[in-house]
Design a protein around this motif. Structure first.
Motif, mmCIF file in Angstrom:
data_model
loop_
_atom_site.group_PDB
_atom_site.id
_atom_site.type_symbol
_atom_site.label_atom_id
_atom_site.label_comp_id
_atom_site.label_asym_id
_atom_site.label_seq_id
_atom_site.Cartn_x
_atom_site.Cartn_y
_atom_site.Cartn_z
ATOM 1 N N LEU A 149 0.786 -1.140 0.055
ATOM 2 C CA LEU A 149 0.056 -0.173 0.001
ATOM 3 C C LEU A 149 0.891 1.121 -0.013
ATOM 4 C CD1 LEU A 149 -2.526 1.953 0.710
ATOM 5 C CD2 LEU A 149 -2.421 1.184 2.940
ATOM 6 N N PHE A 150 0.702 1.939 -1.039
ATOM 7 C CA PHE A 150 1.535 3.249 -1.173
ATOM 8 C C PHE A 150 0.842 4.385 -0.641
ATOM 9 C CE2 PHE A 150 5.749 2.677 -3.890
ATOM 10 C CZ PHE A 150 5.747 1.315 -3.646
ATOM 11 N N MET A 151 1.130 5.103 0.220
ATOM 12 C CA MET A 151 0.461 6.391 0.569
ATOM 13 C C MET A 151 1.318 7.363 1.235
ATOM 14 S SD MET A 151 -1.409 4.581 3.900
ATOM 15 C CE MET A 151 -1.552 5.744 5.016
ATOM 16 N N TRP A 152 0.878 8.481 1.146
ATOM 17 C CA TRP A 152 1.258 9.836 1.776
ATOM 18 C C TRP A 152 1.663 9.517 3.174
ATOM 19 C CZ3 TRP A 152 -1.096 13.312 5.728
ATOM 20 C CH2 TRP A 152 -0.384 14.380 5.782
ATOM 21 N N GLY A 153 2.891 9.650 3.649
ATOM 22 C CA GLY A 153 3.339 9.297 5.241
ATOM 23 C C GLY A 153 3.311 10.312 5.961
ATOM 24 N N GLY A 154 2.800 11.512 5.873
ATOM 25 C CA GLY A 154 3.219 12.743 6.569
ATOM 26 C C GLY A 154 2.424 12.823 8.027
ATOM 27 N N ASP A 155 1.473 11.842 8.203
ATOM 28 C CA ASP A 155 1.023 11.946 9.446
ATOM 29 C C ASP A 155 1.160 10.806 10.302
ATOM 30 O OD1 ASP A 155 -2.407 13.476 10.444
ATOM 31 O OD2 ASP A 155 -1.434 11.490 11.141
ATOM 32 N N ASP A 156 1.615 11.102 11.354
ATOM 33 C CA ASP A 156 2.215 9.834 12.443
ATOM 34 C C ASP A 156 0.913 8.839 12.816
ATOM 35 O OD1 ASP A 156 4.219 8.481 13.567
ATOM 36 O OD2 ASP A 156 3.255 9.344 15.462
ATOM 37 N N GLY A 157 -0.249 9.590 12.881
ATOM 38 C CA GLY A 157 -1.463 9.036 13.432
ATOM 39 C C GLY A 157 -1.743 8.142 12.402
ATOM 40 N N ILE A 158 -2.083 8.465 11.192
ATOM 41 C CA ILE A 158 -2.649 7.841 10.170
ATOM 42 C C ILE A 158 -1.566 6.428 9.711
ATOM 43 C CG2 ILE A 158 -2.911 7.567 7.590
ATOM 44 C CD1 ILE A 158 -3.572 10.795 7.809
ATOM 45 N N ASN A 159 -0.244 6.853 9.860
ATOM 46 C CA ASN A 159 0.540 5.648 9.834
ATOM 47 C C ASN A 159 0.541 4.694 10.653
ATOM 48 O OD1 ASN A 159 1.689 7.216 7.667
ATOM 49 N ND2 ASN A 159 3.461 8.149 8.845
ATOM 50 N N ARG A 160 0.306 4.978 12.037
ATOM 51 C CA ARG A 160 0.132 4.110 13.029
ATOM 52 C C ARG A 160 -1.184 3.217 12.979
ATOM 53 N NH1 ARG A 160 -0.365 5.807 18.067
ATOM 54 N NH2 ARG A 160 -0.348 7.990 17.518
ATOM 55 N N TYR A 161 -2.184 3.960 12.450
ATOM 56 C CA TYR A 161 -3.403 3.274 12.142
ATOM 57 C C TYR A 161 -3.269 2.134 11.074
ATOM 58 C CZ TYR A 161 -7.982 2.346 9.982
ATOM 59 O OH TYR A 161 -9.255 1.657 9.510
ATOM 60 N N VAL A 162 -2.468 2.472 10.220
ATOM 61 C CA VAL A 162 -2.304 1.335 9.127
ATOM 62 C C VAL A 162 -1.260 0.151 9.656
ATOM 63 C CG1 VAL A 162 -1.232 1.071 6.906
ATOM 64 C CG2 VAL A 162 -2.568 2.904 7.054
ATOM 65 N N ASP A 163 -0.378 0.670 10.214
ATOM 66 C CA ASP A 163 0.724 -0.131 10.690
ATOM 67 C C ASP A 163 0.232 -1.317 11.896
ATOM 68 O OD1 ASP A 163 2.305 0.579 8.896
ATOM 69 O OD2 ASP A 163 3.456 1.781 10.276
ATOM 70 N N ASP A 164 -0.708 -0.428 12.846
ATOM 71 C CA ASP A 164 -0.811 -1.271 14.256
ATOM 72 C C ASP A 164 -2.199 -1.940 14.240
ATOM 73 O OD1 ASP A 164 1.692 -0.318 14.804
ATOM 74 O OD2 ASP A 164 1.077 1.193 15.880
ATOM 75 N N VAL A 165 -3.013 -1.085 13.363
ATOM 76 C CA VAL A 165 -4.355 -1.593 13.467
ATOM 77 C C VAL A 165 -4.945 -2.457 12.242
ATOM 78 C CG1 VAL A 165 -6.823 -0.935 13.580
ATOM 79 C CG2 VAL A 165 -5.194 0.518 14.672
ATOM 80 N N VAL A 166 -4.733 -1.774 11.121
ATOM 81 C CA VAL A 166 -5.246 -2.528 9.751
ATOM 82 C C VAL A 166 -4.333 -3.700 9.487
ATOM 83 C CG1 VAL A 166 -5.761 -2.219 7.492
ATOM 84 C CG2 VAL A 166 -6.175 -0.374 9.020
ATOM 85 N N ALA A 167 -2.873 -3.608 9.318
ATOM 86 C CA ALA A 167 -2.014 -4.701 9.010
ATOM 87 C C ALA A 167 -2.271 -6.009 10.137
ATOM 88 C CB ALA A 167 -0.732 -4.182 9.063
ATOM 89 N N PRO A 168 -2.307 -5.835 11.206
ATOM 90 C CA PRO A 168 -2.717 -7.041 12.041
ATOM 91 C C PRO A 168 -4.074 -7.587 11.704
ATOM 92 C CG PRO A 168 -1.832 -5.267 13.628
ATOM 93 C CD PRO A 168 -2.000 -4.777 12.115
ATOM 94 N N MET A 169 -5.032 -6.831 11.410
ATOM 95 C CA MET A 169 -6.373 -7.300 11.222
ATOM 96 C C MET A 169 -6.403 -8.227 9.761
ATOM 97 S SD MET A 169 -9.579 -4.763 10.816
ATOM 98 C CE MET A 169 -9.743 -3.921 12.512
ATOM 99 N N LEU A 170 -5.828 -7.641 8.997
ATOM 100 C CA LEU A 170 -5.701 -8.182 7.617
ATOM 101 C C LEU A 170 -4.993 -9.842 7.544
ATOM 102 C CD1 LEU A 170 -4.812 -5.775 4.937
ATOM 103 C CD2 LEU A 170 -6.687 -7.305 4.736
ATOM 104 N N LYS A 171 -3.941 -9.540 8.538
ATOM 105 C CA LYS A 171 -2.914 -10.911 8.610
ATOM 106 C C LYS A 171 -3.844 -11.896 9.314
ATOM 107 C CE LYS A 171 0.666 -13.158 8.744
ATOM 108 N NZ LYS A 171 1.426 -13.202 7.253
ATOM 109 N N GLU A 172 -4.791 -11.338 10.371
ATOM 110 C CA GLU A 172 -5.299 -12.472 11.163
ATOM 111 C C GLU A 172 -6.851 -12.932 10.193
ATOM 112 O OE1 GLU A 172 -8.259 -12.518 14.857
ATOM 113 O OE2 GLU A 172 -6.552 -10.905 15.031
ATOM 114 N N LYS A 173 -7.347 -11.969 9.581
ATOM 115 C CA LYS A 173 -8.833 -12.440 8.764
ATOM 116 C C LYS A 173 -8.513 -13.200 7.500
ATOM 117 C CE LYS A 173 -12.107 -9.610 9.190
ATOM 118 N NZ LYS A 173 -12.959 -8.299 9.373
ATOM 119 N N ASN A 174 -7.260 -12.435 6.771
ATOM 120 C CA ASN A 174 -7.148 -12.983 5.378
ATOM 121 C C ASN A 174 -5.976 -13.515 5.059
ATOM 122 O OD1 ASN A 174 -8.863 -10.242 5.569
ATOM 123 N ND2 ASN A 174 -9.850 -11.700 3.791
ATOM 124 N N ASN A 175 -4.945 -13.755 6.319
ATOM 125 C CA ASN A 175 -3.606 -14.081 6.023
ATOM 126 C C ASN A 175 -2.855 -13.370 5.077
ATOM 127 O OD1 ASN A 175 -1.120 -15.357 6.607
ATOM 128 N ND2 ASN A 175 -1.889 -17.126 5.258
#
Lengths: 410, 287
Positions: free
Chosen positions: A49-75
């Motif tokens: 996923l290529f995306m603008w990385g200028g906001d720390d909160g957004i980055n953490r949302y993707v790394d800490d919330v969405v990525a683990p979610m995807l890993k668990e649900k869809n591997n």
């Protein structure tokens, strides 16, 4: 020896010319199978996923919330790559010219002029939103906000990921009465010279600030009308005049402007200026939590000018090597679970484009009960001042003319 | 003998191919982009360029900043070498002078920014010492229209490079010329011009040319320390390159090609003349 050199020269020239673009194969097609096949094919893959990385909160949302979610649900392994969107498009354009059918980007976060550019240059894979179960189930698929992106028809080339509205942020310890109209904002600047500025309109947020002024100088709803050079110039004249009048009261007397919103935020956090702004009504929350912004940060909108809002999207590039994975990941990003986490102020805190009416009771209550934080305005205020986004050609037009009319004029 | 010669040509091939494939191809493509319009070849973009006020402002600004930085770096570098050349022969002293060379330009620019901006280190020190009441009283040294911050960064960063280039000349410079000059009645000033200047001039010109080419087209430092307007050329080209509709792209290519050609031509001229002069001097020494 000369002969040899000549031969070498000719050979190298031939080699060089062989490197031109080739359109021999066309593997840009999106998968046509049913959703179950797509999900099973996507399993165990990696999605970039290529995306603008200028906001720390957004980055953490993707790394800490969405990525683990995807890993668990869809591997699926989600890999976030921070890059400015124009540069992502540049990369795609280069790959396209080189005839590279297998790129590295699976999903790109996009909207506005970048989307227009990408769509017009055939850098996107094609329409895919009707394939996504979560989109058809939970979203108002016919909504104007999803059909048009800054005046460009989306045609299913991108799926709505979030919704934001433009607000100003201020330090309530320094500013007791935040301005509620454009005139009051001007009065504030005159009273406190050097404590306000806006980012260079080459920056997305700086440009949005200027678009509000266009609204202020227009008597029609600009969101519904196409770009017109004549009207733009007429409104523009007044906008430049306002901006030049403001100039002596701006930070550093308008000699220079923060190049990006990040720079303005830095000035704000160092208390060099007392106000900042942003195209997300809740972006201050995590910045306050992280100690970047002062605790006393609050937000306001200008009632007379209004507050522009828009939707931002996710799209799949033409040469995504893992289109199945991309589809599944986007579907997951649109899910109530992921959207709910996004609305919570801990990471991102922006509004969700999801339709509350289409959610079940439980989810609707969950969404309704989110406390967005003290710096976020009441939904009713945001709704009252909401203005639609302008045609993307205004963005470019403002950017170019501002340099000449404001930055270079002394 | 003949085999040797042919062999040498073969040894050149990797380098040649490398040049043709990477920078060479890039240059050719840039040239093509700058003259392409629709399906035809035109020099219209170059004409547009000269009609763009932004380009001219940018060009003059780049020229001023670059000239000042280059000349200052050369003068200070020369001064340091002249004053400390015996000391600088020792490695540990050399190291001290060359430390800025170890740091990337961008980092160095950031250092200058955090030291000299209005809420930076020195401003805080001044505030604590009571010399200024408010941060805004600290002189604006970075992100201002004259490019002081940019010049400061480059001078600081390039002086070590100048000393690096000049030191070998001074270590091999024969003392006897100077002695003869003073024996013949030349003062220190005159002795410098007669006995030193001709030897260091080619190196100075060469170093200056490198610095000029380097600073003129620099991007990172002016990006961090520059102002919205006037911009250095590379920043303008970047803006044009990434402008929303990509319609300004030919302008970006045209401006860079133009600058590239200009610098290439001047470099060639300089090297041509200094080489002539250098040959003259080296021959003079041998005779």
């Amino acid at each position: 020896m000369k002969k040899r050199l000549a031969i070498i020269g000719v050979i190298s020239l031939l080699l060089v010319s062989a490197c031109g673009p080739s359109n021999a194969t066309d593997s840009r097609e999106l998968p046509y199978e049913d959703w179950e096949t797509i999900t099973s094919e996507a399993e165990g893959t990696k999605v970039n996923l290529f995306m603008w990385g200028g906001d720390d909160g957004i980055n953490r949302y993707v790394d800490d919330v969405v990525a683990p979610m995807l890993k668990e649900k869809n591997n699926i392994e989600l890999n976030r790559v921070p890059l400015d969107t124009p540069e992502i498009l540049q990369k795609l354009q280069t790959e396209k010219r080189a005839g590279k059918d297998k790129g590295t980007i699976d999903i790109v976060w996009i909207n506005g002029e970048n989307f227009k550019n990408a769509k017009e240059n055939d850098l996107l894979a094609g329409p895919f939103t009707d394939k996504l179960p979560n989109f058809t189930k939970y979203y108002d698929t016919g909504s104007q906000a999803f059909q048009y992106d800054f005046g460009t028809e989306t045609e299913g080339y991108e799926a709505p990921w979030g919704k934001v509205q433009f607000v100003f942020f201020y330090n309530s310890e320094k500013v007791k009465n935040p301005p509620s109209s454009f005139n009051e904002l001007k009065a504030f600047m005159k009273e406190h010279p050097g404590k306000f500025t806006y980012p260079n309109p080459a920056d997305f947020t700086g440009n949005a600030f200027l678009r509000h002024l266009l609204y202020a100088k227009s008597d029609s709803d600009l969101a519904q009308s196409d770009f017109d050079e004549g009207t733009a110039e007429k409104m523009g004249d007044e906008v430049w005049k306002e901006l030049n009048d403001m100039k002596p009261f701006l930070w550093r007397e308008g000699e220079t402007y923060p190049a990006t919103l990040t720079d303005l935020d830095k000035l704000y956090s160092q208390e060099e200026v007392w106000m900042t702004m942003g195209y997300n009504e809740a972006r201050a929350e995590h910045l306050i939590k992280d100690g970047v912004f002062p605790e006393s940060t609050k937000s306001f909108v200008l009632n007379d000018v209004g507050s522009i809002g828009n939707t931002h999207f996710l799209a799949i590039p033409f040469n995504s090597p893992n289109k199945e994975g991309a589809l599944v990941a986007i579907n997951e990003l649109l899910s109530p679970e992921a959207q709910f986490e996004k609305v919570k102020p801990d990471y991102w805190g922006e509004s969700s484009p999801i339709s509350y009416e289409k959610l079940n009771e439980e989810w609707r209550n969950k969404f309704m009960s989110v406390g967005r934080g003290g710096s976020v305005l009441e939904p009713s205020i945001l709704e009252e001042t909401y203005r639609g986004e302008l045609d993307t050609e205004y963005v470019e037009w403002l950017k170019e003319n501002w340099i000449r009319e404001v930055a270079e004029s002394q | 003998m003949k085999w040797q010669r042919v062999n040498n040509t073969f040894l050149l091939i990797p380098a040649l191919l490398f040049f043709i494939f990477i920078p060479g191809l890039g240059i050719v493509l840039a040239l093509l982009e700058s003259v392409r319009s629709g399906g035809t070849i035109t020099f219209g973009h170059y004409v547009d360029l000269f009609e763009e006020e932004r380009f001219m402002t940018s060009f003059l600004f780049s020229l001023t900043v670059t000239s000042i930085s280059t000349i200052l770096s050369l003068c200070i570098g020369l001064g340091i070498v002249k004053a400390f050349s015996p000391l600088l022969k020792e490695n540990k002293h050399k190291l001290i002078v060359w430390i800025p060379m170890l740091v990337p330009h961008f980092v160095w620019a950031y250092l200058v920014y955090s030291l000299f901006n209005q809420s930076g280190f020195y401003s805080n020190v001044f505030g604590m010492a009571g010399w200024i009441d408010d941060r805004s009283q600290f002189p604006t040294l970075v992100q201002e229209r004259k490019g002081i911050g940019i010049i400061l960064t480059y001078v600081w960063k390039e002086v070590p490079f100048v000393t690096l280039m000049l030191l070998p000349v001074y270590t091999t410079l024969s003392k006897s010329y100077k002695e003869i000059a003073s024996l013949l009645g030349a003062g220190p000033y005159k002795a410098f011009w007669v006995a030193e200047w001709p030897f260091i001039l080619p190196v100075l010109v060469e170093t200056g040319a490198i610095l000029f080419a380097f600073i003129f087209t620099a991007y990172e430092v002016p990006q961090l320390l520059g102002v919205t307007s006037p911009q250095m050329l590379a920043i303008l080209a970047y803006d044009w390159f990434y402008s929303g509709t990509w319609s300004d792209r030919p302008l970006a290519f045209a401006s860079l090609v133009l600058v590239g050609l200009g610098i290439g031509f001047v470099m060639w001229l300089l090297i041509y003349f200094t080489n002539k002069k250098r040959m003259h001097i080296t021959k003079g020494i041998r005779n």
